[in-house]
Design an enzyme around this catalytic site. Sequence first.
Site, PDB file in Angstrom:
ATOM      1  N   ASP A 183       0.741  -1.197   0.014  1.00 15.85           N
ATOM      2  CA  ASP A 183      -0.122   0.112  -0.022  1.00 15.85           C
ATOM      3  C   ASP A 183       0.988   1.204   0.232  1.00 15.85           C
ATOM      4  OD1 ASP A 183      -2.094   1.792   0.171  1.00 15.85           O
ATOM      5  OD2 ASP A 183      -2.238   1.631   2.267  1.00 15.85           O
ATOM      6  N   CYS A 223      -2.860   4.215  -4.725  1.00 12.87           N
ATOM      7  CA  CYS A 223      -3.942   5.515  -4.542  1.00 12.87           C
ATOM      8  C   CYS A 223      -3.818   6.788  -5.493  1.00 12.87           C
ATOM      9  CB  CYS A 223      -3.452   6.360  -3.078  1.00 12.87           C
ATOM     10  SG  CYS A 223      -1.734   6.882  -2.985  1.00 12.87           S
TER      11      CYS A 223
END
Length: 279
Positions: A183, A223
Amino acid sequence: MVDRFGSILVAQVTTAGMERHRDDLVAALAALPGITGVQFRNDTGSRDLEGLESYVETAHGAVPDRVEIMENETRFSVPISGGQKTGWFYDHRLNRARLRRYAPGSRVLDLFSYIGGWGIQAATAGAREVVCVDSSASALEELDRSAALNGVEQKMSSRRGDVFDVLARLREEKERFDIVVIDPPAFIKRRKDQKQGEKAYQKINRLAMELLVPDGVLFSASCSHHLTRDALLLAMLRAGREIGRDLQILEQGHQGPDHPIHPAIPETEYLKAFTARIS
């Protein structure tokens, strides 16, 4: 953007247009029921593009350095004054909940861990061991604090350093994991970064796959709104082909309903995540 931590609101303004309405924004937020403090975390690099100064400021009431939250049955101490962005990343809440179903009995590697949002939740869900990797010493200190809140500190360990370098060392040490979580911060912040960013996503996925046991599970997220869902999947596919590993997509994720997508603004669909079995 505005994140709520009980009676505390933490806001981040990234455009000159919104900055001009700062006072109106403070008045509107302070008027909400039950709000005792409003803080601006206007210290993001994107403000430089708008010619805006960088600052952190309490605009209303009193705001503590950290607050405690509960997410998916797990407690966290969140550094809202000195952490990343507003202190926490609520948009991945549902994706972290998915991880919990795979965690029992597993050895987990949490990359770009920050304060352990993924890793500590894996531990509270029954993982036997969790290794977290981040470049920030202060983030890893906060991780230790939250691990203790949940009584899982004996399961947790951390490695500080550049994630790519740490992955290379783990490979040399022949470490293996049942689950790896990727992430990262956005590798593609501007269009001019597209080519290099896509290479970085492919590389990080390849390095992660090399550490997975056969039929291990990879959680891979991005993201960056410049990277499409198909482009992330392609990076994962190419990463697997480089090292002779096949992948099956088990689940797909995105931002939660508290981060809605506007159909006319494609940039609002920024978060994408895949859960894959790597054979």
